[in-house]
Design a protein around this motif. Sequence first.
Motif, PDB file in Angstrom:
ATOM      1  N   LYS A  10       0.827  -1.215   0.000  1.00 20.40           N
ATOM      2  CA  LYS A  10       0.000   0.000   0.000  1.00 20.40           C
ATOM      3  C   LYS A  10       0.860   1.263   0.000  1.00 20.40           C
ATOM      4  O   LYS A  10       0.669   2.142  -0.830  1.00 20.40           O
ATOM      5  N   THR A  11       1.798   1.314   0.951  1.00 23.33           N
ATOM      6  CA  THR A  11       2.625   2.519   1.058  1.00 23.33           C
ATOM      7  C   THR A  11       3.487   2.696  -0.193  1.00 23.33           C
ATOM      8  O   THR A  11       3.666   3.815  -0.681  1.00 23.33           O
ATOM      9  N   THR A  12       4.007   1.587  -0.708  1.00 23.27           N
ATOM     10  CA  THR A  12       4.806   1.669  -1.933  1.00 23.27           C
ATOM     11  C   THR A  12       3.965   2.260  -3.064  1.00 23.27           C
ATOM     12  O   THR A  12       4.427   3.140  -3.797  1.00 23.27           O
ATOM     13  N   THR A  13       2.718   1.786  -3.178  1.00 20.33           N
ATOM     14  CA  THR A  13       1.839   2.315  -4.226  1.00 20.33           C
ATOM     15  C   THR A  13       1.639   3.814  -4.045  1.00 20.33           C
ATOM     16  O   THR A  13       1.731   4.587  -4.997  1.00 20.33           O
ATOM     17  N   ILE A  14       1.396   4.227  -2.797  1.00 22.01           N
ATOM     18  CA  ILE A  14       1.172   5.650  -2.533  1.00 22.01           C
ATOM     19  C   ILE A  14       2.414   6.472  -2.871  1.00 22.01           C
ATOM     20  O   ILE A  14       2.326   7.540  -3.464  1.00 22.01           O
ATOM     21  N   LYS A  15       3.580   5.929  -2.532  1.00 16.16           N
ATOM     22  CA  LYS A  15       4.811   6.656  -2.854  1.00 16.16           C
ATOM     23  C   LYS A  15       5.016   6.746  -4.366  1.00 16.16           C
ATOM     24  O   LYS A  15       5.549   7.726  -4.867  1.00 16.16           O
ATOM     25  N   LEU A  16       4.572   5.717  -5.068  1.00 14.73           N
ATOM     26  CA  LEU A  16       4.644   5.777  -6.530  1.00 14.73           C
ATOM     27  C   LEU A  16       3.697   6.853  -7.061  1.00 14.73           C
ATOM     28  O   LEU A  16       4.048   7.620  -7.957  1.00 14.73           O
ATOM     29  N   LEU A  17       2.514   6.919  -6.468  1.00 16.69           N
ATOM     30  CA  LEU A  17       1.527   7.913  -6.911  1.00 16.69           C
ATOM     31  C   LEU A  17       2.057   9.328  -6.734  1.00 16.69           C
ATOM     32  O   LEU A  17       1.761  10.222  -7.511  1.00 16.69           O
ATOM     33  N   LEU A  18       2.852   9.526  -5.673  1.00 15.50           N
ATOM     34  CA  LEU A  18       3.383  10.865  -5.391  1.00 15.50           C
ATOM     35  C   LEU A  18       4.757  11.083  -6.010  1.00 15.50           C
ATOM     36  O   LEU A  18       5.404  12.087  -5.751  1.00 15.50           O
ATOM     37  N   ASN A  19       5.200  10.091  -6.792  1.00 15.83           N
ATOM     38  CA  ASN A  19       6.494  10.219  -7.459  1.00 15.83           C
ATOM     39  C   ASN A  19       7.680  10.242  -6.485  1.00 15.83           C
ATOM     40  O   ASN A  19       8.757  10.715  -6.812  1.00 15.83           O
ATOM     41  N   LEU A  20       7.449   9.737  -5.277  1.00 14.95           N
ATOM     42  CA  LEU A  20       8.566   9.652  -4.330  1.00 14.95           C
ATOM     43  C   LEU A  20       9.434   8.453  -4.685  1.00 14.95           C
ATOM     44  O   LEU A  20      10.617   8.401  -4.382  1.00 14.95           O
ATOM     45  N   LEU A  21       8.820   7.461  -5.305  1.00 12.80           N
ATOM     46  CA  LEU A  21       9.565   6.345  -5.884  1.00 12.80           C
ATOM     47  C   LEU A  21       9.447   6.476  -7.397  1.00 12.80           C
ATOM     48  O   LEU A  21       8.401   6.861  -7.906  1.00 12.80           O
ATOM     49  N   GLN A  22      10.522   6.177  -8.085  1.00 10.95           N
ATOM     50  CA  GLN A  22      10.504   6.265  -9.536  1.00 10.95           C
ATOM     51  C   GLN A  22       9.703   5.107 -10.122  1.00 10.95           C
ATOM     52  O   GLN A  22       9.921   3.955  -9.763  1.00 10.95           O
ATOM     53  N   THR A  23       8.785   5.415 -11.011  1.00  8.29           N
ATOM     54  CA  THR A  23       8.000   4.370 -11.659  1.00  8.29           C
ATOM     55  C   THR A  23       8.924   3.517 -12.536  1.00  8.29           C
ATOM     56  O   THR A  23       9.682   4.051 -13.334  1.00  8.29           O
ATOM     57  N   GLN A  24       8.870   2.202 -12.310  1.00 13.07           N
ATOM     58  CA  GLN A  24       9.733   1.316 -13.103  1.00 13.07           C
ATOM     59  C   GLN A  24       9.002   0.810 -14.340  1.00 13.07           C
ATOM     60  O   GLN A  24       9.546   0.747 -15.433  1.00 13.07           O
ATOM     61  N   GLU A  25       7.747   0.389 -14.110  1.00  8.35           N
ATOM     62  CA  GLU A  25       6.951  -0.113 -15.228  1.00  8.35           C
ATOM     63  C   GLU A  25       5.547   0.419 -15.064  1.00  8.35           C
ATOM     64  O   GLU A  25       5.064   0.576 -13.958  1.00  8.35           O
ATOM     65  N   GLY A  26       4.874   0.630 -16.177  1.00  3.81           N
ATOM     66  CA  GLY A  26       3.492   1.081 -16.119  1.00  3.81           C
ATOM     67  C   GLY A  26       3.395   2.596 -16.111  1.00  3.81           C
ATOM     68  O   GLY A  26       4.410   3.296 -16.184  1.00  3.81           O
ATOM     69  N   SER A  27       2.163   3.097 -16.017  1.00  3.63           N
ATOM     70  CA  SER A  27       1.983   4.540 -16.085  1.00  3.63           C
ATOM     71  C   SER A  27       1.038   5.018 -14.985  1.00  3.63           C
ATOM     72  O   SER A  27       0.223   4.260 -14.474  1.00  3.63           O
ATOM     73  N   ILE A  28       1.196   6.285 -14.613  1.00  3.41           N
ATOM     74  CA  ILE A  28       0.325   6.898 -13.611  1.00  3.41           C
ATOM     75  C   ILE A  28      -0.221   8.187 -14.206  1.00  3.41           C
ATOM     76  O   ILE A  28       0.536   9.012 -14.725  1.00  3.41           O
ATOM     77  N   ARG A  29      -1.522   8.330 -14.141  1.00  3.25           N
ATOM     78  CA  ARG A  29      -2.130   9.614 -14.540  1.00  3.25           C
ATOM     79  C   ARG A  29      -2.956  10.121 -13.371  1.00  3.25           C
ATOM     80  O   ARG A  29      -3.749   9.386 -12.792  1.00  3.25           O
ATOM     81  N   ILE A  30      -2.725  11.375 -13.005  1.00  2.00           N
ATOM     82  CA  ILE A  30      -3.501  11.990 -11.928  1.00  2.00           C
ATOM     83  C   ILE A  30      -4.178  13.226 -12.508  1.00  2.00           C
ATOM     84  O   ILE A  30      -3.520  14.004 -13.216  1.00  2.00           O
ATOM     85  N   PHE A  31      -5.447  13.392 -12.256  1.00  3.87           N
ATOM     86  CA  PHE A  31      -6.284  14.416 -12.903  1.00  3.87           C
ATOM     87  C   PHE A  31      -6.133  14.346 -14.421  1.00  3.87           C
ATOM     88  O   PHE A  31      -6.086  15.377 -15.098  1.00  3.87           O
ATOM     89  N   ASP A  32      -5.958  13.126 -14.918  1.00  7.04           N
ATOM     90  CA  ASP A  32      -5.773  12.917 -16.355  1.00  7.04           C
ATOM     91  C   ASP A  32      -4.520  13.582 -16.918  1.00  7.04           C
ATOM     92  O   ASP A  32      -4.439  13.881 -18.102  1.00  7.04           O
ATOM     93  N   LEU A  33      -3.562  13.833 -16.037  1.00  2.00           N
ATOM     94  CA  LEU A  33      -2.303  14.428 -16.483  1.00  2.00           C
ATOM     95  C   LEU A  33      -1.175  13.450 -16.225  1.00  2.00           C
ATOM     96  O   LEU A  33      -1.223  12.675 -15.277  1.00  2.00           O
ATOM     97  N   ASP A  34      -0.167  13.513 -17.065  1.00  3.26           N
ATOM     98  CA  ASP A  34       0.983  12.650 -16.891  1.00  3.26           C
ATOM     99  C   ASP A  34       1.909  13.274 -15.841  1.00  3.26           C
ATOM    100  O   ASP A  34       2.173  14.472 -15.862  1.00  3.26           O
ATOM    101  N   PHE A  35       2.389  12.438 -14.903  1.00  5.34           N
ATOM    102  CA  PHE A  35       3.164  12.983 -13.782  1.00  5.34           C
ATOM    103  C   PHE A  35       4.480  13.617 -14.238  1.00  5.34           C
ATOM    104  O   PHE A  35       4.862  14.682 -13.769  1.00  5.34           O
ATOM    105  N   GLN A  36       5.168  12.950 -15.139  1.00  9.20           N
ATOM    106  CA  GLN A  36       6.504  13.408 -15.521  1.00  9.20           C
ATOM    107  C   GLN A  36       6.492  14.834 -16.067  1.00  9.20           C
ATOM    108  O   GLN A  36       7.389  15.626 -15.783  1.00  9.20           O
ATOM    109  N   THR A  37       5.454  15.171 -16.825  1.00  9.63           N
ATOM    110  CA  THR A  37       5.448  16.485 -17.464  1.00  9.63           C
ATOM    111  C   THR A  37       4.634  17.515 -16.688  1.00  9.63           C
ATOM    112  O   THR A  37       4.723  18.705 -16.967  1.00  9.63           O
TER     113      THR A  37
END
Lengths: 310, 266
Positions: A41-68
């Motif tokens: 759970k915590t790992t997932t949350i840290k991924l959502l907040l970009n505290l851990l670097q995403t290794q595989e897959g994608s995350i979109r928050i508010f339909d926006l890409d985190f990296q940009t």
Amino acid sequence: MVIQTEGLTFNFGSQTVVKSLSLQVPEGSIYGFLGPNGAGKTTTIKLLLNLLQTQEGSIRIFDLDFQTNRKEILSQVGSLIEQPAIYAHLTGKENLLNRAILLQISENRVDEMLELVHLTQAAHKKAGNYSLGMKQRLGIALALLSDPKLLILDEPTNGLDPNGIIEIRELLKKLVSKHNKTVFISSHLLAEIERMATHVGIINNGELLFQGKIKDLESISQPLVRIEANNTVDAANLLSKNGYHVIDVNDNYLAVTYQSKEKMGQINALLNKNGYTIYSIHKVQKDLEKLFLDITQTPNNERLYTIPTV
Amino acid sequence: MKGFILSLQSEFYKSRKTLGFWAAILLPLILTLLVFIGFYVKSEKMTNMPGILLWMRFSGAILGIMGSLLLPMFVIFVAYSVNSVEHKADTWKTLFSLPIAKWSVYSAKYLYALFLVILSLGLFALFTIGFGNLLGLLKPGLKFSEYHMEVMLLQVYFKLFLSALGILSIQFLLSLLWADFLKPMGIGFVCTIAGVIMATANWEYDFWFPYASPMMALKTMMPHTKGQNNSQMVIDIFTKDVFVSIVISAIVFIAGYYIVQKKSVK
């Protein structure tokens, strides 16, 4: 969708902590992210907040890409991860003021937050001397300070007393219903999530076992009638013969599926009539372990139900 | 840029009650005060000295303690303390989930550490001048007023500051990566001792080792006397070791950012 992940996978060394996670958190929901300790759970949350670097897959928050859109996304997210991050040498208010400096928020808002989490009295006390519950409340105040659209809370009721838990629950419900926020909340307690969530995702060993609306979960997590009696094995046989579904029997108690209050009365009467002594009879929620068993035993296509777009 | 200024403001706000901040003020105050007391008590022995010699002795006593061991250790401590605030409170995760660029958070923190070192060394210069003049006032027999070395002292401390930059960058990065106090402190301490040995032994490549720089700076700088004329002093600020210190500092600072960016926040 406020949060949408696809095929999110994360490894710590050779150990896969999060496996191909596809979360869908609709706007205006309280999304309960349920799983035992160490489920990821915590790992997932840290991924959502970009505290851990995403290794595989994608995350979109508010339909926006985190990296940009990192800054844009984070300006609308309030978070509380694990134990609250609090400067022990500063007072509660100073902790909030420090965050207010960083987010350019007025002191009035700080006072409002203190009021909201009932820390006005203790505002000038060193946060290091706060009780665990007070720290947790300060952590929630910090998360709410910027009035974010999305709140990500990792086990926010840890260490709170029953009153505190109820307060937080009511607060979160109010935020969603009146202020149109979205709350993503993790917990290892099924009962807690059931009381407030509108949507649920269940994770175990890094895998999403279930995702859907709370009422879909309720059909799986049916409560039980737990009966303490003098001769549980014979009593269980009797109930079976009378058409009750016995889930569990041991020397101390037996459990059957809960149907209704009336049925529970009938069970009681039936056992009494047949000479069994009943020490206690009550309704209980399934614990997480049993729920996991149930979910894993249901066919795959039924359980991974994705939420229709809201 | 706004994020950087806000981060810097926050660094001031949260550290004003920490030992790291107060050490930058108390260290020069206590050290100069002690030397001042020493001179005050033993003033009768120095009544016949010319002003220039008095100033040399007075500032030399302070500089001697500062340069070799105290300055590197102080820099190590400052680098540790600005990072330990976050380690202790477990606040890296919140710092890096603020709508502020990681670069701003990182560089503001570094600049704050740099500020503390400047503050401390500036106060050393100020207190040396102040207490020297105070001695002259309290003990009119001491001819402190005969000579002025304000500019030179400022140059000396500026050179010390530059020579400490390499250590600061390295220790800053170590303290950022390790929450444990002993690791950066231990490494820093061993390196400082090694640096002192190198500098005193005049090893030909000692200028490459940033931990030797403060000691070397002092050695090369301790007012040279040319021939018979005692009043001529030469301070060469930009020596080889100072350049090395600045370059290492810049490289480690930039490399540190890339390490921080890639690093997972625990």
